[in-house]
Write a protein that holds these residues in place. Sequence first.
Motif, PDB file in Angstrom:
ATOM      1  N   UNK A   1      27.083 -43.230 -59.760  1.00  0.00           N
ATOM      2  CA  UNK A   1      26.269 -42.337 -59.139  1.00  0.00           C
ATOM      3  C   UNK A   1      25.159 -42.146 -60.017  1.00  0.00           C
ATOM      4  N   UNK A   2      23.970 -42.641 -59.744  1.00  0.00           N
ATOM      5  CA  UNK A   2      23.042 -42.757 -60.882  1.00  0.00           C
ATOM      6  C   UNK A   2      22.277 -41.294 -60.797  1.00  0.00           C
ATOM      7  N   UNK A   3      21.390 -40.995 -61.738  1.00  0.00           N
ATOM      8  CA  UNK A   3      20.971 -39.628 -61.847  1.00  0.00           C
ATOM      9  C   UNK A   3      20.282 -38.949 -61.049  1.00  0.00           C
ATOM     10  N   UNK A   4      20.022 -39.433 -59.951  1.00  0.00           N
ATOM     11  CA  UNK A   4      19.219 -39.144 -58.609  1.00  0.00           C
ATOM     12  C   UNK A   4      20.262 -38.927 -57.505  1.00  0.00           C
ATOM     13  N   UNK A   5      21.502 -39.053 -58.014  1.00  0.00           N
ATOM     14  CA  UNK A   5      22.653 -38.929 -56.812  1.00  0.00           C
ATOM     15  C   UNK A   5      22.813 -40.036 -55.980  1.00  0.00           C
ATOM     16  N   UNK A   6      22.398 -41.359 -55.973  1.00  0.00           N
ATOM     17  CA  UNK A   6      22.482 -42.356 -55.344  1.00  0.00           C
ATOM     18  C   UNK A   6      23.658 -43.441 -55.784  1.00  0.00           C
ATOM     19  N   UNK A   7      24.606 -43.620 -54.814  1.00  0.00           N
ATOM     20  CA  UNK A   7      25.902 -44.244 -55.172  1.00  0.00           C
ATOM     21  C   UNK A   7      25.398 -45.792 -55.002  1.00  0.00           C
ATOM     22  N   UNK A   8      25.695 -46.386 -55.959  1.00  0.00           N
ATOM     23  CA  UNK A   8      25.489 -47.869 -55.910  1.00  0.00           C
ATOM     24  C   UNK A   8      26.774 -48.553 -56.466  1.00  0.00           C
ATOM     25  N   UNK A   9      27.068 -49.616 -55.666  1.00  0.00           N
ATOM     26  CA  UNK A   9      28.055 -50.602 -56.059  1.00  0.00           C
ATOM     27  C   UNK A   9      27.490 -51.925 -56.615  1.00  0.00           C
ATOM     28  N   UNK A  10      28.143 -52.448 -57.494  1.00  0.00           N
ATOM     29  CA  UNK A  10      27.639 -53.793 -58.108  1.00  0.00           C
ATOM     30  C   UNK A  10      28.583 -54.879 -58.200  1.00  0.00           C
ATOM     31  N   UNK A  11      28.318 -56.145 -57.728  1.00  0.00           N
ATOM     32  CA  UNK A  11      29.395 -57.034 -57.738  1.00  0.00           C
ATOM     33  C   UNK A  11      28.936 -58.485 -58.011  1.00  0.00           C
ATOM     34  N   UNK A  12      29.739 -59.206 -58.735  1.00  0.00           N
ATOM     35  CA  UNK A  12      29.350 -60.821 -58.728  1.00  0.00           C
ATOM     36  C   UNK A  12      30.017 -61.358 -57.394  1.00  0.00           C
ATOM     37  N   UNK A  13      29.205 -62.068 -56.807  1.00  0.00           N
ATOM     38  CA  UNK A  13      29.522 -62.524 -55.520  1.00  0.00           C
ATOM     39  C   UNK A  13      30.780 -63.809 -55.814  1.00  0.00           C
ATOM     40  N   UNK A  14      31.777 -63.690 -55.333  1.00  0.00           N
ATOM     41  CA  UNK A  14      33.004 -64.619 -55.530  1.00  0.00           C
ATOM     42  C   UNK A  14      32.475 -65.903 -54.595  1.00  0.00           C
ATOM     43  N   UNK A  15      33.156 -67.003 -55.190  1.00  0.00           N
ATOM     44  CA  UNK A  15      32.982 -68.238 -54.377  1.00  0.00           C
ATOM     45  C   UNK A  15      34.141 -68.402 -53.578  1.00  0.00           C
ATOM     46  N   UNK A  16      34.294 -68.303 -52.512  1.00  0.00           N
ATOM     47  CA  UNK A  16      35.481 -68.527 -51.420  1.00  0.00           C
ATOM     48  C   UNK A  16      35.478 -69.680 -51.166  1.00  0.00           C
ATOM     49  N   UNK A  17      36.840 -70.394 -51.180  1.00  0.00           N
ATOM     50  CA  UNK A  17      36.963 -71.798 -50.820  1.00  0.00           C
ATOM     51  C   UNK A  17      38.031 -71.844 -49.523  1.00  0.00           C
TER      52      UNK A  17
END
Length: 139
Positions: free
Chosen positions: A123-139
């Motif tokens: 949750x950033x200092x402005x109250x926004x919830x962020x999710x961050x991820x590396x895109x998995x390569x699905x086979x």
Amino acid sequence: MTIINALHINLDGNAREALEFYKAVFGGEILAFPYGQVEAGQGPGQEEQIAWGQVTAPNGFHIMAYDVQDSLPYNRGENPFYSAVRSTDADEIRAVFNGLSDGAEILVPLGPAVFSPLYGKLVDKFGVVWILDVIAQWT
């Protein structure tokens, strides 16, 4: 590398239904992992609910969704979505996560997840919830 910013909606037991609906409207493919495959603070009986899911379509449409864990409060109007930042480049995700971390509350430190080699939530200092991820390569 490319960064993708996607809407991530938070639901109360009907994420699979929502993903199927959006697929019917926009086309594309669903990728979803139920809580039965993930240890994420879910409650008993949530095994079939969605811990992480998305619809992506060739036209560029992309939405992510999950069923909020029973261990977290759910209020449809209070925490209805996250801002999601995705990339194929782990260094890029680390840099963005570190930048957003200034004054933030870290909810999930960057680390591997069943659906991604690198995932974090804050949750950033402005109250926004962020999710961050590396895109998995699905086979």
